[in-house]
Design an enzyme around this catalytic site. Structure first.
Site: not given
Ligand SMILES: O=C[C@H](O)COP(=O)(O)O
Length: 271
Positions: A18-20, A110, A182, A188, A228, A249-250
Site C-alpha cells: 500500500n503506497w498510501k 483502512h 492491522e 508506521g 511495520s 506500507g512504508g
C-alpha cells in the site's frame, strides 16, 4: 512450497504493498518496473506467491498501461472506493471506474480512512458492498488502537468491526474476500505486533468467519497482517498458521525491500 507448520499452504500467499499518498504516476511506473525486474531476476513464481500494489488513484492508468504492455504478472488495486456508483459525489471514485482500470483489488476501511476521514463501520460496510458490486476483490482492513489493545479488548473490538462490515455479505461473496488485520498502534511506528499476536487475531477472525458462514468458507479466506512489516520480520509472521500474507506500507516504496518481502520463503529457509 516451503512448509508452514503442516507442510502445505492451503491458501495462496498474498503480499500487498500500500503506497498510501506516495509516488506520482512517473514514479509509479519506475517502481513497478524495478519491482518486476527484480522479481523476474529471482525467478519469482507469481502463482505461488501473489503480489499486488496499491498506488494512488492518479497512478492507476499508468500502472494498467505498463502491466498490460509488458504482460506483468503482478496485480494492482485502489486504496479506497466510493460507496456510491455514480452521481454528485465530489472527489469520490466509483468502483465502476476502478474495474475499467482493470484493478483486481480495493482496500476497504483502512485505519487511515477510518481515523482521518471518519469512516464509520457502516460506511465501510457500504464500500465493501460497492467493491463486490463491481467485481473487485475487497481487502477489508480491521484492527484496534493502542488503548483497546492495552485494555485487552482487541479481539472483541476487531471482530465487531468484522461483523459490521460483513452484515449483508452472503457466503458466496465472502469467499472472494481478503481480510487484513492491522493493529493501528503498529502502523508506521516501527512497532510490530509479534507473530503470536498476529496469529491470535488470524485464528479469531477465522473462527468468527466459521461461525458467521461455515468452516470451509472460513478456511478459504486469506487473512493478512499489516503494521511495520519489513524483509527482516516477514518470515516469522508468515510462519503463523492463520496468516496468509502481509499488507505493507512504508517498506513497499523500496523495490529491493519489497521484493525481499515478497521472497519471504527465502528467509524461511535461511533464518
Ligand atoms: O497499509 C499498510 C499499513 O498501514 C502498514 O503500514 P506500515 O507498513 O508503514 O506500518
Amino acid at each position: 512450497m516451503t512448509s508452514k507448520t503442516d507442510g502445505v499452504y492451503t491458501r495462496t500467499p498474498l503480499i500487498a504493498g500500500n503506497w498510501k499518498m506516495h509516488m506520482d504516476h512517473f514514479q509509479a511506473v519506475s517502481l513497478v518496473q524495478k519491482l518486476s525486474w527484480t522479481l523476474t531476476d529471482h525467478d519469482h513464481d507469481f502463482d505461488k506467491v501473489q503480489v499486488a500494489v496499491f498506488p494512488p488513484f492518479t497512478d492507476l492508468r499508468s500502472v494498467q498501461t505498463l502491466t498490460m504492455a509488458d504482460k506483468l504478472e503482478l496485480t494492482y488495486g485502489a486504496q479506497d472506493v466510493s460507496q456510491f456508483d455514480a452521481g454528485a459525489y465530489t472527489g469520490d471514485i466509483s468502483g465502476d471506474f476502478l474495474k475499467k482500470l482493470a484493478c483486481t483489488y480495493v482496500l476497504i476501511g483502512h485505519s487511515e480512512r477510518r481515523s482521518i476521514h471518519q469512516e464509520s463501520d457502516d460506511v465501510v460496510a457500504a464500500k465493501l458492498q460497492a467493491a463486490l458490486r463491481h467485481d473487485l476483490t475487497p481487502i477489508l482492513c480491521v484492527g484496534e488502537g493502542l488503548e483497546t489493545r492495552q485494555a485487552g479488548q482487541h479481539v472483541d473490538f476487531t471482530l465487531q468491526q468484522l461483523r459490521t462490515a460483513l452484515q449483508d455479505v452472503d457466503a458466496a461473496a465472502v469467499a472472494e474476500l481478503v481480510i487484513a488485520y492491522e493493529p493501528v498502534w503498529a502502523i508506521g511506528t516501527g512497532e510490530v505486533a509479534g507473530p503470536a499476536d498476529a496469529q491470535e487475531m488470524g485464528a479469531a477472525i477465522r473462527q468468527e468467519l466459521a461461525a458467521l458462514y461455515d468452516t470451509e468458507t472460513a478456511q478459504a479466506i486469506r487473512v493478512l497482517y499489516g503494521g511495520s512489516v519489513k524483509a527482516d520480520n516477514v518470515a516469522a509472521i508468515m510462519r503463523e498458521r492463520d496468516i496468509d500474507g502481509v499488507l505493507v506500507g512504508g517498506a513497499s516504496l523500496d523495490d529491493e525491500e519489497f521484493a525481499n518481502i515478497v521472497r519471504f520463503e527465502h528467509h524461511l529457509v535461511t533464518d
